[in-house]
Design an enzyme around this catalytic site. Structure first.
Site, PDB file in Angstrom:
ATOM      1  N   ARG A 234      12.956   4.903  12.535  1.00 42.69           N
ATOM      2  CA  ARG A 234      11.876   5.689  12.292  1.00 42.69           C
ATOM      3  C   ARG A 234      11.011   5.420  13.641  1.00 42.69           C
ATOM      4  O   ARG A 234      11.509   5.036  14.706  1.00 42.69           O
ATOM      5  CB  ARG A 234      11.037   5.242  11.171  1.00 42.69           C
ATOM      6  CG  ARG A 234      12.181   5.355   9.757  1.00 42.69           C
ATOM      7  CD  ARG A 234      11.028   5.223   8.506  1.00 42.69           C
ATOM      8  NE  ARG A 234      10.017   6.146   8.447  1.00 42.69           N
ATOM      9  CZ  ARG A 234       9.161   6.089   7.450  1.00 42.69           C
ATOM     10  NH1 ARG A 234       9.221   4.900   6.623  1.00 42.69           N
ATOM     11  NH2 ARG A 234       8.118   6.940   7.520  1.00 42.69           N
TER      12      ARG A 234
ATOM     13  N   PRO B  76       0.941  -1.049   0.002  1.00 38.36           N
ATOM     14  CA  PRO B  76      -0.213   0.048   0.087  1.00 38.36           C
ATOM     15  C   PRO B  76       0.912   1.343  -0.097  1.00 38.36           C
ATOM     16  O   PRO B  76       1.922   1.445   0.588  1.00 38.36           O
ATOM     17  CB  PRO B  76      -0.730  -0.053   1.300  1.00 38.36           C
ATOM     18  CG  PRO B  76      -0.176  -0.985   2.026  1.00 38.36           C
ATOM     19  CD  PRO B  76       0.497  -2.089   1.205  1.00 38.36           C
ATOM     20  N   ASN B  77       0.228   2.291  -0.788  1.00 39.09           N
ATOM     21  CA  ASN B  77       1.012   3.590  -0.867  1.00 39.09           C
ATOM     22  C   ASN B  77       2.210   3.604  -1.759  1.00 39.09           C
ATOM     23  O   ASN B  77       2.712   4.693  -2.031  1.00 39.09           O
ATOM     24  CB  ASN B  77       1.236   4.377   0.573  1.00 39.09           C
ATOM     25  CG  ASN B  77       0.005   4.376   1.204  1.00 39.09           C
ATOM     26  OD1 ASN B  77      -1.211   5.070   0.533  1.00 39.09           O
ATOM     27  ND2 ASN B  77      -0.416   3.830   2.552  1.00 39.09           N
TER      28      ASN B  77
ATOM     29  N   ASN C  71       7.486  -5.799  -0.392  1.00 41.81           N
ATOM     30  CA  ASN C  71       7.355  -4.733   0.500  1.00 41.81           C
ATOM     31  C   ASN C  71       6.063  -4.456   1.070  1.00 41.81           C
ATOM     32  O   ASN C  71       5.151  -4.046   0.295  1.00 41.81           O
ATOM     33  CB  ASN C  71       7.745  -3.528  -0.384  1.00 41.81           C
ATOM     34  CG  ASN C  71       7.942  -2.236   0.698  1.00 41.81           C
ATOM     35  OD1 ASN C  71       7.474  -2.190   1.860  1.00 41.81           O
ATOM     36  ND2 ASN C  71       8.589  -1.196   0.211  1.00 41.81           N
TER      37      ASN C  71
ATOM     38  N   ARG D 248       5.435  10.986  -2.593  1.00 44.14           N
ATOM     39  CA  ARG D 248       5.160  10.827  -1.284  1.00 44.14           C
ATOM     40  C   ARG D 248       6.457  10.841  -0.344  1.00 44.14           C
ATOM     41  O   ARG D 248       7.353  10.206  -0.573  1.00 44.14           O
ATOM     42  CB  ARG D 248       4.672   9.165  -1.183  1.00 44.14           C
ATOM     43  CG  ARG D 248       4.354   8.701   0.177  1.00 44.14           C
ATOM     44  CD  ARG D 248       4.031   7.266   0.333  1.00 44.14           C
ATOM     45  NE  ARG D 248       3.996   6.593   1.651  1.00 44.14           N
ATOM     46  CZ  ARG D 248       4.082   5.572   2.194  1.00 44.14           C
ATOM     47  NH1 ARG D 248       4.640   4.561   1.384  1.00 44.14           N
ATOM     48  NH2 ARG D 248       3.834   5.298   3.204  1.00 44.14           N
TER      49      ARG D 248
ATOM     50  N   TYR E 274      11.399   8.717   1.197  1.00 43.37           N
ATOM     51  CA  TYR E 274      11.452   7.570   0.395  1.00 43.37           C
ATOM     52  C   TYR E 274      11.924   7.882  -0.991  1.00 43.37           C
ATOM     53  O   TYR E 274      12.307   6.997  -1.706  1.00 43.37           O
ATOM     54  CB  TYR E 274       9.839   7.190   0.049  1.00 43.37           C
ATOM     55  CG  TYR E 274       9.137   6.551   1.358  1.00 43.37           C
ATOM     56  CD1 TYR E 274       9.486   5.428   2.042  1.00 43.37           C
ATOM     57  CD2 TYR E 274       8.079   7.406   1.806  1.00 43.37           C
ATOM     58  CE1 TYR E 274       8.917   4.864   3.029  1.00 43.37           C
ATOM     59  CE2 TYR E 274       7.227   6.716   2.902  1.00 43.37           C
ATOM     60  CZ  TYR E 274       7.700   5.467   3.420  1.00 43.37           C
ATOM     61  OH  TYR E 274       7.480   5.119   4.547  1.00 43.37           O
TER      62      TYR E 274
ATOM     63  N   ALA F 133       2.638  -0.589   5.313  1.00 46.70           N
ATOM     64  CA  ALA F 133       2.174  -0.494   6.569  1.00 46.70           C
ATOM     65  C   ALA F 133       1.753  -1.876   7.210  1.00 46.70           C
ATOM     66  O   ALA F 133       1.823  -1.972   8.379  1.00 46.70           O
ATOM     67  CB  ALA F 133       1.483   0.552   6.758  1.00 46.70           C
TER      68      ALA F 133
ATOM     69  N   HIS G 248      12.328  -3.031   2.408  1.00 46.56           N
ATOM     70  CA  HIS G 248      11.918  -1.774   2.737  1.00 46.56           C
ATOM     71  C   HIS G 248      12.615  -0.620   2.243  1.00 46.56           C
ATOM     72  O   HIS G 248      13.898  -0.810   2.493  1.00 46.56           O
ATOM     73  CB  HIS G 248      11.600  -1.371   4.328  1.00 46.56           C
ATOM     74  CG  HIS G 248      10.745  -2.552   4.839  1.00 46.56           C
ATOM     75  ND1 HIS G 248       9.314  -2.346   4.825  1.00 46.56           N
ATOM     76  CD2 HIS G 248      10.947  -3.371   5.593  1.00 46.56           C
ATOM     77  CE1 HIS G 248       8.675  -3.160   5.347  1.00 46.56           C
ATOM     78  NE2 HIS G 248       9.594  -4.120   6.102  1.00 46.56           N
TER      79      HIS G 248
ATOM     80  N   GLU H 141      11.519  -9.754   2.554  1.00 43.91           N
ATOM     81  CA  GLU H 141      10.889  -8.390   2.889  1.00 43.91           C
ATOM     82  C   GLU H 141      11.884  -7.308   2.758  1.00 43.91           C
ATOM     83  O   GLU H 141      13.067  -7.246   2.902  1.00 43.91           O
ATOM     84  CB  GLU H 141      10.428  -8.569   4.274  1.00 43.91           C
ATOM     85  CG  GLU H 141       9.622  -7.163   4.763  1.00 43.91           C
ATOM     86  CD  GLU H 141       9.518  -7.365   6.176  1.00 43.91           C
ATOM     87  OE1 GLU H 141       8.949  -8.471   6.486  1.00 43.91           O
ATOM     88  OE2 GLU H 141       9.642  -6.436   6.998  1.00 43.91           O
TER      89      GLU H 141
HETATM   90  C1  DQA Z   1       7.842   0.939   4.101  1.00 47.33           C
HETATM   91  C2  DQA Z   1       8.085   1.214   5.416  1.00 47.33           C
HETATM   92  C3  DQA Z   1       6.520   1.060   5.982  1.00 47.33           C
HETATM   93  O1  DQA Z   1       6.482   1.586   7.574  1.00 47.33           O
HETATM   94  C4  DQA Z   1       5.774   2.207   5.477  1.00 47.33           C
HETATM   95  O2  DQA Z   1       4.336   1.996   5.966  1.00 47.33           O
HETATM   96  C5  DQA Z   1       5.550   2.052   4.036  1.00 47.33           C
HETATM   97  C6  DQA Z   1       6.750   1.968   3.353  1.00 47.33           C
HETATM   98  C7  DQA Z   1       9.244   1.222   3.400  1.00 47.33           C
HETATM   99  O3  DQA Z   1       9.465   0.596   2.175  1.00 47.33           O
HETATM  100  O4  DQA Z   1      10.041   1.899   4.011  1.00 47.33           O
HETATM  101  O5  DQA Z   1       4.791   2.382   3.239  1.00 47.33           O
HETATM  102  O6  DQA Z   1       7.473  -0.276   3.899  1.00 47.33           O
END
Ligand code: DQA
Length: 149
Positions: free
Chosen positions: A114, A17-18, A81, A25, A30, A84, A107, A105
């Site tokens: 963070r 998501p996102n 990835n 963003r 990021y 959240a 990120h 996984e």
């Molecule tokens: C993320 C880290 C997560 O905490 C966050 O909610 C994201 C991006 C990262 O790629 O750093 O959406 O997965």
């Protein structure tokens, strides 16, 4: 060369998501690389390394779980990835275990530097490893690991 030597290894990349908003963003966290740019680099890497990629992005937990189920017996490994969902989705944890595939996984940001709520992944224990804080290059490192395993 036999047919089996011609079969390319295939990997699934799941952006959660996102991540469709990458580039705009929170660029201070990021970066300014868009998801399309990341996927372009991943496909370039795949071409150079003779592997096949399927890349999806979803904002929905159910769609991510479906993608993990559908990958069973179809790919050699998965990069995820979970965004959240990382921090609370036991349903994605269960699907990672159930798919029986090696999953890495990834990120973009360093989740351990963070907010407190980001410093724990409920999904990582189901994965063979976790790469965090190395930006888009983390996906390449994850693929390298999957290829060499
Ligand atoms: C993320 C880290 C997560 O905490 C966050 O909610 C994201 C991006 C990262 O790629 O750093 O959406 O997965």
């Amino acid at each position: 060369m036999t047919d089996s030597q011609n079969i390319k290894k295939k990997y699934l990349i799941i952006h959660g998501p996102n991540l469709n908003l990458l580039g705009t963003r929170e660029p201070e966290i990021y970066g300014t690389t868009s998801l399309a740019d990341i996927n372009f680099r991943l496909n370039e890497f795949a071409d150079k390394n003779g592997i096949e990629l399927e890349i999806i992005q979803s904002n929905s937990e159910g769609a991510i779980i479906d993608a993990l189920h559908n990958a069973m017996d179809k790919v050699n490994g998965i990069i995820i990835n979970p965004g959240a969902y990382t921090h609370y989705s036991l349903a994605i944890f269960d699907a990672v275990v159930a798919c029986g595939l090696p999953v890495v996984e990834v990120h973009l940001s360093n989740i351990y530097s963070r907010e407190q709520f980001r410093r724990h992944s409920v999904i990582a224990p189901a994965c063979i490893g976790q790469i965090t804080g190395l930006g888009w290059y983390g996906y390449i490192l994850g693929l390298e690991a999957l290829i060499r395993l």
